[in-house]
Write a protein that holds these residues in place. Structure first.
Motif, mmCIF file in Angstrom:
data_model
loop_
_atom_site.group_PDB
_atom_site.id
_atom_site.type_symbol
_atom_site.label_atom_id
_atom_site.label_comp_id
_atom_site.label_asym_id
_atom_site.label_seq_id
_atom_site.Cartn_x
_atom_site.Cartn_y
_atom_site.Cartn_z
ATOM 1 N N GLU A 301 45.890 58.742 60.694
ATOM 2 C CA GLU A 301 47.191 58.118 60.421
ATOM 3 C C GLU A 301 47.385 57.855 58.922
ATOM 4 O OE1 GLU A 301 44.574 54.950 62.494
ATOM 5 O OE2 GLU A 301 44.920 57.108 62.588
ATOM 6 N N GLU A 302 46.276 57.913 58.165
ATOM 7 C CA GLU A 302 46.380 57.727 56.710
ATOM 8 C C GLU A 302 46.381 59.056 55.963
ATOM 9 O OE1 GLU A 302 44.478 54.790 54.459
ATOM 10 O OE2 GLU A 302 43.996 53.518 56.175
ATOM 11 N N TRP A 303 46.253 60.170 56.697
ATOM 12 C CA TRP A 303 46.189 61.476 56.047
ATOM 13 C C TRP A 303 47.489 61.739 55.278
ATOM 14 C CZ3 TRP A 303 42.616 64.646 54.583
ATOM 15 C CH2 TRP A 303 42.964 65.935 54.171
ATOM 16 N N GLY A 304 47.350 62.261 54.066
ATOM 17 C CA GLY A 304 48.521 62.545 53.236
ATOM 18 C C GLY A 304 48.823 61.429 52.263
ATOM 19 N N ASN A 305 48.227 60.254 52.499
ATOM 20 C CA ASN A 305 48.383 59.128 51.584
ATOM 21 C C ASN A 305 47.390 59.296 50.432
ATOM 22 O OD1 ASN A 305 48.407 56.700 50.247
ATOM 23 N ND2 ASN A 305 47.744 55.470 52.011
ATOM 24 N N LYS A 306 47.903 59.420 49.211
ATOM 25 C CA LYS A 306 47.034 59.666 48.054
ATOM 26 C C LYS A 306 46.027 58.555 47.837
ATOM 27 C CE LYS A 306 49.551 62.948 45.242
ATOM 28 N NZ LYS A 306 50.068 63.263 43.898
ATOM 29 N N ASN A 307 46.369 57.363 48.271
ATOM 30 C CA ASN A 307 45.454 56.222 48.112
ATOM 31 C C ASN A 307 44.725 55.896 49.418
ATOM 32 O OD1 ASN A 307 46.317 55.764 45.375
ATOM 33 N ND2 ASN A 307 48.217 54.918 46.216
ATOM 34 N N ALA A 308 44.570 56.912 50.257
ATOM 35 C CA ALA A 308 43.911 56.704 51.555
ATOM 36 C C ALA A 308 42.510 56.134 51.354
ATOM 37 C CB ALA A 308 43.848 58.015 52.316
ATOM 38 N N LYS A 309 42.169 55.163 52.172
ATOM 39 C CA LYS A 309 40.833 54.574 52.118
ATOM 40 C C LYS A 309 39.932 55.296 53.125
ATOM 41 C CE LYS A 309 41.572 50.946 49.313
ATOM 42 N NZ LYS A 309 42.632 51.577 48.513
ATOM 43 N N THR A 310 38.763 55.655 52.675
ATOM 44 C CA THR A 310 37.809 56.283 53.587
ATOM 45 C C THR A 310 36.929 55.208 54.211
ATOM 46 O OG1 THR A 310 36.119 56.574 51.881
ATOM 47 C CG2 THR A 310 37.728 58.363 52.162
ATOM 48 N N ILE A 311 36.342 55.550 55.350
ATOM 49 C CA ILE A 311 35.375 54.637 55.979
ATOM 50 C C ILE A 311 34.047 55.364 56.130
ATOM 51 C CG2 ILE A 311 37.171 53.356 57.212
ATOM 52 C CD1 ILE A 311 36.269 54.848 59.752
ATOM 53 N N GLY A 312 32.988 54.586 56.298
ATOM 54 C CA GLY A 312 31.658 55.142 56.512
ATOM 55 C C GLY A 312 31.304 55.157 57.993
ATOM 56 N N ILE A 337 37.425 68.695 53.448
ATOM 57 C CA ILE A 337 37.227 70.081 53.885
ATOM 58 C C ILE A 337 38.361 70.597 54.781
ATOM 59 C CG2 ILE A 337 34.725 69.881 53.712
ATOM 60 C CD1 ILE A 337 34.609 69.916 56.758
ATOM 61 N N GLY A 338 39.199 69.684 55.277
ATOM 62 C CA GLY A 338 40.347 70.139 56.077
ATOM 63 C C GLY A 338 40.101 70.170 57.567
ATOM 64 N N ILE A 351 29.772 64.148 67.643
ATOM 65 C CA ILE A 351 31.166 64.465 67.324
ATOM 66 C C ILE A 351 31.678 65.657 68.123
ATOM 67 C CG2 ILE A 351 31.024 63.600 64.945
ATOM 68 C CD1 ILE A 351 30.683 66.561 64.046
ATOM 69 N N LYS A 352 33.001 65.778 68.133
ATOM 70 C CA LYS A 352 33.689 66.986 68.585
ATOM 71 C C LYS A 352 34.698 67.361 67.511
ATOM 72 C CE LYS A 352 33.500 67.004 73.622
ATOM 73 N NZ LYS A 352 34.303 67.096 74.855
ATOM 74 N N ILE A 353 34.841 68.663 67.271
ATOM 75 C CA ILE A 353 35.867 69.122 66.330
ATOM 76 C C ILE A 353 37.202 69.083 67.063
ATOM 77 C CG2 ILE A 353 36.626 71.034 64.856
ATOM 78 C CD1 ILE A 353 33.698 72.080 65.033
ATOM 79 N N THR A 354 38.205 68.476 66.438
ATOM 80 C CA THR A 354 39.515 68.393 67.098
ATOM 81 C C THR A 354 40.549 69.290 66.443
ATOM 82 O OG1 THR A 354 40.068 66.441 65.761
ATOM 83 C CG2 THR A 354 39.150 66.047 67.956
ATOM 84 N N GLY A 355 40.260 69.837 65.270
ATOM 85 C CA GLY A 355 41.217 70.764 64.659
ATOM 86 C C GLY A 355 41.125 70.808 63.155
ATOM 87 N N ARG A 356 42.243 71.187 62.549
ATOM 88 C CA ARG A 356 42.345 71.276 61.094
ATOM 89 C C ARG A 356 43.496 70.376 60.638
ATOM 90 N NH1 ARG A 356 38.993 73.604 57.696
ATOM 91 N NH2 ARG A 356 40.659 74.486 56.441
ATOM 92 N N THR A 357 43.352 69.824 59.450
ATOM 93 C CA THR A 357 44.430 68.980 58.939
ATOM 94 C C THR A 357 45.703 69.788 58.712
ATOM 95 O OG1 THR A 357 43.578 69.319 56.694
ATOM 96 C CG2 THR A 357 42.907 67.305 57.826
ATOM 97 N N ILE A 370 44.809 70.829 67.767
ATOM 98 C CA ILE A 370 44.179 71.981 68.418
ATOM 99 C C ILE A 370 43.445 71.580 69.690
ATOM 100 C CG2 ILE A 370 42.391 73.762 68.149
ATOM 101 C CD1 ILE A 370 43.242 73.947 65.181
ATOM 102 N N GLU A 371 42.774 70.435 69.659
ATOM 103 C CA GLU A 371 42.039 69.982 70.841
ATOM 104 C C GLU A 371 42.974 69.847 72.044
ATOM 105 O OE1 GLU A 371 38.861 66.478 71.896
ATOM 106 O OE2 GLU A 371 40.796 65.914 71.056
ATOM 107 N N ASN A 372 44.188 69.313 71.821
ATOM 108 C CA ASN A 372 45.179 69.206 72.910
ATOM 109 C C ASN A 372 45.495 70.577 73.485
ATOM 110 O OD1 ASN A 372 47.210 66.752 71.079
ATOM 111 N ND2 ASN A 372 45.331 66.483 72.231
ATOM 112 N N ALA A 373 45.785 71.529 72.582
ATOM 113 C CA ALA A 373 46.172 72.880 73.010
ATOM 114 C C ALA A 373 45.065 73.542 73.817
ATOM 115 C CB ALA A 373 46.515 73.728 71.779
ATOM 116 N N GLU A 374 43.824 73.407 73.354
ATOM 117 C CA GLU A 374 42.706 74.077 74.031
ATOM 118 C C GLU A 374 42.421 73.441 75.387
ATOM 119 O OE1 GLU A 374 40.037 73.852 70.737
ATOM 120 O OE2 GLU A 374 40.436 75.922 70.135
ATOM 121 N N GLN A 375 42.563 72.131 75.446
ATOM 122 C CA GLN A 375 42.351 71.422 76.716
ATOM 123 C C GLN A 375 43.404 71.852 77.747
ATOM 124 O OE1 GLN A 375 41.704 67.249 75.930
ATOM 125 N NE2 GLN A 375 41.790 66.730 78.104
ATOM 126 N N ALA A 376 44.652 71.944 77.297
ATOM 127 C CA ALA A 376 45.749 72.300 78.208
ATOM 128 C C ALA A 376 45.650 73.747 78.666
ATOM 129 C CB ALA A 376 47.092 72.054 77.518
#
Length: 497
Positions: A301-312, A337-338, A351-357, A370-376
């Motif tokens: 939900e913070e993707w695209g925000n230049k000041n996005a805070k990362t978490i560990g 990495i996208g 983890i599971k890969i859910t897609g690309r940004t 992508i995860e939605n599409a593949e599941q459906a």
């Protein structure tokens, strides 16, 4: 291998300590590089200072530094001599990415990942006969190339770079030989691989599911056999990655009809080796924490925000989508990495890969990943008896007299018993698993039911060929937020008649 399993158990038990120690080592190692001096690595004392001081970057942000490395300059991002670059495909950018591959990244990340994959497999299946035969590697579709005669720097896709640098003993237990494995003409390469490997005792295969199917089917055509076990009776493992396996599982079970056949997912990219499936009853992947990679995560939900805070790792919430940020022993610092992932476990971190940004559909606020599409699509195949070869989807924009919709192009291996029923299950499943999509579909207010084009065999192959994207690490883009792929594909369909 048993010794290594103990080391894996150690980072599973102390994940945060291992990651913190690793970051300190990375910063200390690179403090006298140009990048280290630019952001004063010497004075960084903790993770918070690192995050404040060093910016989040994409490839475009470090392109100038990487370009200098490609021309032969050194000590810019990382102190070791960097002569190898992984040419990254599967990007929506027109320009290719060239990811630096340091000696440490090769040895302590990519090679270590390959060894760990075997260690984990043997730990799960101690009676394995894997080492009685050879491993078939369906690697890159690109020959290793030199940038220019002056730089003494080389590039290829990541599998080609790895194969070219493997020690001699590893070359002895893999097939086919390098002169075939590194051919850059994909169709000729498949033909030669099919001919040469049929006489080998192949016990394992590693590759991308889509291209592996192409090879296995060609082998059956050449040999006249009913299934792959008649060619390789001792085959027991397929290690796969790059695209979701579930939509292809039935096809593989048809090609390799054995309950003794095992499937193992890996997460290996140009930027590093990140995850390995460590449990036999689940396709989640263990996040590998001691490969010279420090991880941060951006909530989507913070993707695209230049000041996005990362978490560990310590602040991860299960089931949420995160964009992955890495700092590596090849000099990628806080690099986005996208890819998007979600955590299924925090003890240990799986983890599971859910897609690309960049690969999603959100033209109408539906936030479909992508995860939605593949599941459906997997559910729709299961209900209608269909098997798919490839698919892509994008938006049909709102126009006069028409509401928006998702337009799908699907190449079936086995047609559904009813395309209408397939479409219905696909739509229903998407509504069940994605509340935003469901809201937009309510009474067809914003989105109408999906439009499905069932296309003839070979459509995606011909499209990828037209784009110069056959084989290896190249992947069919599953979702796009515009119509570029859809319209291009529809042109190919029209030409094919």
């Amino acid at each position: 291998m048993k010794k290594r399993i103990h080391e894996v158990e150690l980072f599973m038990k102390y994940p945060n300590e291992v990651q913190q120690e690793l970051l300190e080592k990375l910063i200390n190692t690179a403090k006298n590089t140009e990048y280290g001096k630019r952001y004063d690595f010497k004075s960084i004392r903790n993770i918070n200072q690192y995050k404040e001081r060093v910016p989040l970057v994409s490839y475009e942000d470090i392109y100038v530094d990487v370009n200098r490395l490609m021309k032969g300059e050194q000590n810019i991002l990382w102190p070791s001599e960097i002569r190898w670059f992984a040419k990254s495909s599967g990007t929506t950018n027109a320009r290719s990415k060239f990811i630096p591959v340091s000696p440490e990244a090769l040895e302590d990340c990519h090679f270590k990942g390959g060894k760990d994959m075997l260690s984990i497999y043997v730990n799960n299946f101690p009676e394995t006969q894997l080492f009685s035969g050879k491993g078939l590697t369906i690697g890159g579709s690109q020959q290793v190339n030199q940038f220019d005669n002056k730089s003494n720097s080389y590039y290829g896709d990541v599998s080609a770079v790895i194969m070219k640098n493997l020690p001699f003993w590893a070359q002895m237990v893999r097939t086919p030989k390098l002169d075939i494995a590194l051919m850059d003409e994909w169709e000729a390469k498949i033909e030669k691989m099919a001919v040469v490997t049929t006489t080998e005792n192949v016990t394992s295969i590693s590759g991308v599911p889509t291209w592996t199917i192409v090879l296995l089917q060609r082998i059956l055509e050449l040999t006249g056999k009913e299934n792959i076990l008649e060619v390789w009776p001792n085959l027991e493992l397929f290690a796969h990655g790059a695209v979701a396996f579930e939509p292809y599982k039935e096809i593989f079970e048809g090609l390799i009809p054995s309950k003794e056949m095992h499937y193992l997912e890996t997460y290996n990219a140009s930027e590093g080796f990140f995850g390995i499936q460590d449990q036999t009853d689940s396709n989640e992947m263990l996040l590998m924490l001691d490969y010279g990679i420090f991880y941060e995560f951006i909530p989507m939900e913070e993707w695209g925000n230049k000041n996005a805070k990362t978490i560990g790792l310590e602040d991860i919430e299960l089931g949420r989508n995160y964009a992955m940020v890495i700092s590596t022993n090849a000099g990628l610092w806080r690099y986005m990495i996208g890819d998007t992932i979600k955590f299924t476990s925090t003890d240990p971190y799986r983890i599971k890969i859910t897609g690309r940004t960049k690969h999603f559909i959100n033209a109408f606020g539906e936030e479909m990943i992508i995860e939605n599409a593949e599941q459906a699509i997997t559910k729709a195949c299961h209900v209608t008896g269909a098997k798919i070869d490839n698919f892509t989807a994008g938006p049909r924009y709102i126009a006069e007299g028409k509401r928006g919709a998702h337009e799908w192009i699907i190449e079936f291996k086995s047609e559904p018993d009813s395309l209408e029923r397939f479409q219905q299950v696909l739509d229903e499943t998407l509504r069940e698993i994605n509340s935003d999509y469901d809201a937009k579909r309510y009474r067809d207010i914003a989105l109408e039911a999906p439009i499905i084009h069932s296309v003839s065999e070979g459509t995606f192959y011909n499209w990828m060929k037209k784009r110069g994207k056959l084989g290896g690490q190249n992947k069919v883009p599953r979702l796009s937020n515009n119509r570029v792929y859809l319209d291009d594909l529809l042109e190919v369909i029209e030409i094919m008649g």
